[in-house]
Design an enzyme around this catalytic site. Structure first.
Site, short mmCIF file in Angstrom:
data_model
loop_
_atom_site.label_atom_id
_atom_site.label_comp_id
_atom_site.label_asym_id
_atom_site.label_seq_id
_atom_site.Cartn_x
_atom_site.Cartn_y
_atom_site.Cartn_z
N ASN A 255 78.38 -71.10 9.00
CA ASN A 255 78.06 -69.67 8.88
C ASN A 255 78.59 -68.92 10.11
O ASN A 255 79.26 -69.51 10.95
CB ASN A 255 76.54 -69.50 8.72
CG ASN A 255 75.81 -70.12 9.89
OD1 ASN A 255 75.95 -69.68 11.02
ND2 ASN A 255 75.05 -71.19 9.62
N PHE B 197 63.16 -67.74 13.94
CA PHE B 197 63.96 -66.54 13.68
C PHE B 197 64.18 -66.48 12.17
O PHE B 197 64.11 -67.51 11.50
CB PHE B 197 65.32 -66.64 14.39
CG PHE B 197 65.31 -66.06 15.78
CD1 PHE B 197 64.47 -66.56 16.75
CD2 PHE B 197 66.14 -64.99 16.10
CE1 PHE B 197 64.44 -66.02 18.02
CE2 PHE B 197 66.13 -64.44 17.37
CZ PHE B 197 65.29 -64.95 18.33
N ASP C 173 71.36 -74.85 5.31
CA ASP C 173 70.24 -75.32 4.50
C ASP C 173 70.60 -76.56 3.69
O ASP C 173 69.73 -77.34 3.33
CB ASP C 173 69.77 -74.20 3.55
CG ASP C 173 69.01 -73.11 4.31
OD1 ASP C 173 68.29 -73.48 5.26
OD2 ASP C 173 69.16 -71.93 3.97
O1 PMT Z 1 74.26 -66.58 16.96
P1 PMT Z 1 74.50 -65.09 16.88
O2 PMT Z 1 75.90 -64.75 16.44
O3 PMT Z 1 74.08 -64.39 18.14
O4 PMT Z 1 73.54 -64.51 15.72
C1 PMT Z 1 72.16 -64.53 15.88
C2 PMT Z 1 71.43 -64.94 14.60
C3 PMT Z 1 71.67 -63.91 13.52
C4 PMT Z 1 71.93 -66.31 14.13
C5 PMT Z 1 69.90 -65.05 14.96
O5 PMT Z 1 69.42 -63.82 15.41
C6 PMT Z 1 69.08 -65.52 13.78
O6 PMT Z 1 68.67 -64.76 12.92
N1 PMT Z 1 68.80 -66.84 13.72
C7 PMT Z 1 68.13 -67.50 12.57
C8 PMT Z 1 69.16 -67.88 11.56
C9 PMT Z 1 68.59 -68.59 10.36
O7 PMT Z 1 69.06 -69.62 10.01
O8 PMT Z 1 67.57 -68.00 9.76
P2 PMT Z 1 66.81 -68.57 8.44
O9 PMT Z 1 66.05 -67.42 7.98
O10 PMT Z 1 67.79 -69.22 7.51
O11 PMT Z 1 65.88 -69.70 9.01
C10 PMT Z 1 64.54 -69.47 9.43
C11 PMT Z 1 64.19 -70.33 10.62
O12 PMT Z 1 64.22 -71.71 10.24
C12 PMT Z 1 65.14 -70.19 11.79
O13 PMT Z 1 64.37 -70.25 12.96
C13 PMT Z 1 66.04 -71.41 11.66
O14 PMT Z 1 66.52 -71.86 12.93
C14 PMT Z 1 65.08 -72.44 11.07
N2 PMT Z 1 65.71 -73.47 10.23
C15 PMT Z 1 66.33 -73.13 9.06
C16 PMT Z 1 66.84 -74.12 8.27
C17 PMT Z 1 66.73 -75.47 8.68
N3 PMT Z 1 67.23 -76.44 7.95
N4 PMT Z 1 66.12 -75.76 9.82
C18 PMT Z 1 65.61 -74.79 10.62
O15 PMT Z 1 65.05 -75.09 11.67
#
Ligand code: PMT
Length: 414
Positions: A215, A329, A285
């Site tokens: 991504n 996040f 994911d």
């Molecule tokens: O890196 P940059 O270019 O500065 O951009 C910043 C950002 C947009 C990446 C950052 O601000 C951000 O939003 N990070 C979270 C990205 C994300 O994957 O979000 P999500 O909504 O898909 O996941 C929710 C949470 O679960 C996140 O804390 C993620 O790290 C965590 N996760 C998700 C999937 C997975 N398999 N394991 C996880 O731990």
């Protein structure tokens, strides 16, 4: 860094390097005032330093104009550090003896700021017994010596006596002030004593030896948080996906590629001891069910790749028996706040910071972000809006919120 440096330039061919040194020190944000001895002015003009430092240059002890504005006592008080570069043999002798017959020697005696010297001279002059005696005296008096390099000298000799390169000197000065700030933050910073682990950047899931699923994450948000946590006194470990960012000062870093590797390192960090876990990483994911060992050749018009769900890192850590304070996040493109709030509950987090990644002025790759932060039910605050600002500013605000929530948690448990 907003610190004041008096750069004292003495007579020697290395004085030309001091002009570049002013530039490099200014690159770090230092305010520079240059003091020149008479000898230095035979090698380079005060005008050069005035132009580079954007400040008047100080050359004489008894200058009525300077005394009214910034004479030796004012300069001595103004300085956060006095750097003598190059330090000639003659000036070392003078400082070691405590003479006070010119601007630099009086400034040296009058200042309470640390004094650093970067000796530069002919190799035989450097190794002469008298010079080494003076060096010992200066070191015993608390002067920090930036030792000369060995190599070919302007006089044609080859040996020790060259002033280190300006980049090296400037970096050492910067590192010194950073360490001082760090020592202070470790005592009084809002995250003093906290061990923080941060995941950052994207993960990559291999399809075959040349292709992957990933991504747009660049790691900027996570690295900004690492910097802010460190500045607040925390011990910080970054688990970084493939990004091209330099490791923030003082931060430990593990590089990983896939979500599985990120999980392994995260769990190892939890076992080693972690108080706060911050998941900024954009973790894939799904991963490819069977990674091809050779490059997949182009054949039909369509290609189906079977994907498997990756482990959820933040949710796994939140279930750990040694569960730290959990900050997630959320990157969403619609119903941002609603989806984020649900994620916080589903993943059992203490806090979640959400951003709208459909916007091009924030989120992925941008230097800016704007977030809404939600807190779990047991905290006094339920939501906080962080308007658009640089990722560093957002990171500082998040650190403040984490610190407030940690304090509440402590009172809650007590
Ligand atoms: O890196 P940059 O270019 O500065 O951009 C910043 C950002 C947009 C990446 C950052 O601000 C951000 O939003 N990070 C979270 C990205 C994300 O994957 O979000 P999500 O909504 O898909 O996941 C929710 C949470 O679960 C996140 O804390 C993620 O790290 C965590 N996760 C998700 C999937 C997975 N398999 N394991 C996880 O731990």
């Amino acid at each position: 860094m907003s610190k004041n440096i008096v750069l004292a330039v003495t007579g020697g061919i290395a004085a030309y390097k001091s002009a570049i040194l002013v530039r490099r020190l200014k690159d770090y944000g230092f305010d520079i005032r240059v003091v020149m001895t008479t000898g230095a002015q035979a090698f380079i003009t005060p005008l050069t330093f005035q132009a580079l430092s954007a400040n008047p240059v100080h050359t004489t002890l008894l200058d009525p104009d300077a005394e009214a504005g910034m004479g030796h006592i004012e300069l001595a008080r103004w300085a956060d550090l006095v750097l003598v570069a190059p330090a000639s043999c003659d000036v070392m002798a003078k400082l070691a003896q405590g003479l006070a017959d010119d601007l630099l020697s009086t400034l040296y005696l009058a200042t309470k700021a640390p004094v650093w010297i970067a000796p530069a001279m002919n190799q035989h002059m450097w190794s002469a017994k008298a010079t080494q005696r003076n060096l010992e005296t200066l070191t015993a008096d608390g002067v920090h010596v930036m030792m000369p390099d060995a190599g070919s000298q302007a006089c044609g000799d080859v040996g020790r006596g060259r002033m280190p390169e300006p980049e090296v000197l400037a970096e050492q000065v910067f590192a010194y002030f950073q360490q001082k700030q760090r020592d202070l933050a470790k005592k009084v910073g809002i995250l003093a004593g906290q061990r923080v682990v941060i995941t950052a950047g994207p993960t990559r899931e291999a399809i075959d030896p040349v292709r992957y699923i990933s991504n747009h994450s660049t790691g900027k948000m996570g690295f900004a948080l690492a910097t802010a946590c460190y500045a607040a006194g925390a011990e910080v470990t970054l688990i970084a996906g493939p990004v091209s960012l330099a490791t923030p000062f003082g931060v430990k870093r593990h590089n990983v590629t896939s979500a599985t590797e990120m999980l392994t390192h995260s769990l190892a960090c939890i076992d080693a001891g972690c108080d706060v876990f911050i998941a900024t990483a954009a973790v894939a994911d799904y991963k490819v069910a069977e990674v091809a060992t050779q490059k997949i050749k182009k054949s039909g018009d369509t290609l189906a790749i079977h994907l498997l769900k990756n482990p959820d890192i933040v949710a796994t850590v939140a279930e750990h028996t040694r569960r730290p304070f959990m900050v997630g996040f959320a990157a969403e493109t619609q119903h941002v706040e609603d989806y984020a709030h649900k994620k916080m509950i589903a993943k059992k987090l203490d806090m979640i910071a959400c951003n709208d990644v459909s916007r091009s002025d924030i989120g992925f790759a941008s230097d800016h972000n704007a977030m809404v932060v939600f807190f779990a039910q047991q905290y006094a605050m339920s939501a906080q809006t962080l308007p658009r600002a640089t990722k560093f500013q957002i990171a500082e605000k998040l650190v403040e919120s984490i610190s407030v929530a940690l304090t509440q948690l402590k009172h809650h448990r007590a």
